[in-house]
Write a protein that holds these residues in place. Structure first.
Motif: not given
Length: 487
Positions: A290-295, A395-403
């Motif tokens: 998992c990787i997330n970005k903080i803009f 971003t919240q890629w871990h929480s993306e239900a389909f990712i």
């Protein structure tokens, strides 16, 4: 059916789009894409940030050469003309409140990255974390020309290099990552940051794909295969796909391109019959990072005009002592890239985090992130006047239900060759002839390009070519597949 099989592609990420568009180009015209979310692109995504669209997903081309189809397509479309390629200044600060010596930083980073930048093989069961910690001990004495204070700085910088690799991999700890992770990797050239451009790739790939054949907001609940399902005109299909809204799609072939994260979390009943044991074991053994970005958007920059990044070196850290526990999350957002050019994006930093820290960041409010990161900047740069950002977007890629994450990586006790097993198609168990009912694509099926956009795209091409060959149609032998087309 012999001349025009019905094919359904599950997932409208780059792998799915690549498979569907390639199938059309090879003369297989009855192709439909089913996508669970409301937008195509998968792990390539965008958000609007004040002045322009930004990439919330992938933004790096790993291999900026014509050998890379992603680079080639974006270049041919004229989308790389204003991408900034000039190197800027790397600003590096220490938690004691001073700028890190540039020469020392460069020497240590080069040496630290040299530990793991080689394709290693023959180290089954060994992990990068232990190997890096062991090798870095020798570097401290080799690189030091000063006293204990400089040696401590070297250990701290080597720890930063370690954090950089964790972000590249998406893992929460390098002790979980195989030392032989890249033994099969295909190097296509230097990396290129195409921020603000990558989200255009799915749009370009889909330009000639029939819009009515891209079906959004259709989450798949079950894939029935090796059956006999009656369709129009009494035609019998071996595959029936059931969606959450009750719709069913019958087909001769289904190309499954959903993420490894979703495959790992899917109930055993998603496939009926269940996937073969060796394929289930492969899905279980592979890891999904998992990787997330903080803009962070500011009215005015507090960094130097020509800066391309800001890095934070923490004291009292060594490669062996690194912790990615959630309680240490502030120590594990050490890298911030400056979005360039400022005329397009304004004054924006992107903070990067991975693994457990990336997951924890998803639970925090944007106000909490703003306060904590501003505190760090003020401490490291010894400047209490640094303002809070006017906007925070994470971003919240871990929480993306389909990712459910970012991309795959290879655990310490696993050989990447098992990705070949994940790539193998499934045929009916009732017949001796191969009929390729269920096919698999996605970056996690490419042992030589996993974790990359081109890996996803080429995996889709591979499965399209597999079906084309199955029907006796010509297919170019151009895909650098990680597994043979023969099954």
């Amino acid at each position: 059916m012999a001349g025009n099989p019905k094919i359904v592609v599950l997932g409208a990420g780059v792998a799915g789009i690549g498979a569907a568009t390639k199938l059309l180009s090879l003369g297989l015209k009855d192709v439909t894409i089913i996508e669970a979310s409301g937008v195509a692109g998968g792990r390539i995504a965008k958000a609007f940030l004040d002045k322009s669209w930004v990439d919330t997903g992938a933004q790096w081309i790993h291999g900026a050469t014509e050998a890379n189809p992603v680079y080639s397509l974006l270049r041919q479309q004229g989308l790389l003309q204003d991408v900034v390629t000039e190197e800027g200044t790397e600003l590096v600060f220490h938690s004691k409140g001073h700028r890190v010596n540039e020469d020392l930083y460069n020497r240590v980073c080069e040496a630290g990255e040299g530990i793991w930048r080689h394709q290693r093989r023959g180290n089954p069961g060994k992990n990068i974390g232990d190997y890096y910690a062991e090798k870095s001990l020798g570097l401290v004495n080799n690189l030091s020309i000063g006293g204990e204070a400089e040696q401590e700085d070297i250990r701290n910088i080597l720890s930063l290099v370690c954090k950089s690799l964790m972000i590249d991999v998406g893992a929460h700890a390098l002790n979980n990552v195989s030392l032989d992770s890249w033994q099969y990797y295909t190097y296509m050239g230097e990396d290129l940051n195409v921020e603000g451009k990558m989200f255009l790739l799915p749009e370009k790939l889909l330009e000639d794909f029939p819009k009515e054949r891209l079906l959004l907001n259709k989450a798949v609940m079950k894939i029935n295969w090796d059956g006999g399902f009656s369709g129009h005109e009494s035609r019998i299909y071996p595959v029936c796909i059931e969606c959450a809204n009750g719709e069913k799609f019958l087909c001769d072939h289904v190309v499954v391109t959903i993420s490894l994260g979703c495959l790992k979390s899917a109930p055993p009943t998603m496939f009926d019959p269940q996937l073969p044991e060796d394929k289930r074991e492969t899905i279980e053994k592979l890891a999904f990072g998992c990787i997330n970005k903080i803009f962070l958007q500011y009215e005015e920059p507090f960094w130097e005009k020509d800066a391309e990044s800001i890095s934070l070196v923490w004291e009292n850290e060594t490669p062996a002592s690194l912790s990615t526990d959630a309680t240490q999350w502030q120590r594990n957002i050490p890298f911030f890239t400056v979005m360039r050019p400022k005329e397009k994006f304004g004054h924006v930093l992107i903070g990067w985090c991975s693994g457990n820290v990336a997951r924890h960041v998803e639970t925090l409010t944007e106000a909490q992130l703003s306060t904590a990161l501003t505190y760090n900047f003020r401490m490291f740069m010894n400047n209490p006047g640094i303002p809070c950002p006017k906007r925070v977007l994470r971003t919240q890629w871990h929480s993306e239900a389909f990712i459910k994450g970012a991309y795959s990586y290879i655990p310490a006790d696993v050989d990447a060759v098992i990705m070949d097993k994940l790539a193998l198609p499934l045929s009916s168990r009732k017949n001796t002839t191969e009929d390729l009912q269920v096919l698999f694509a996605g970056e996690a099926t490419m042992k030589n390009m996993y974790g990359t956009v081109q890996g996803a795209l080429l995996s889709g091409h591979r499965e399209a070519e597999r079906l084309s060959l199955h029907y006796g149609r010509p297919a170019p032998a151009s895909t650098p597949s990680s597994s043979p087309l023969e099954t």
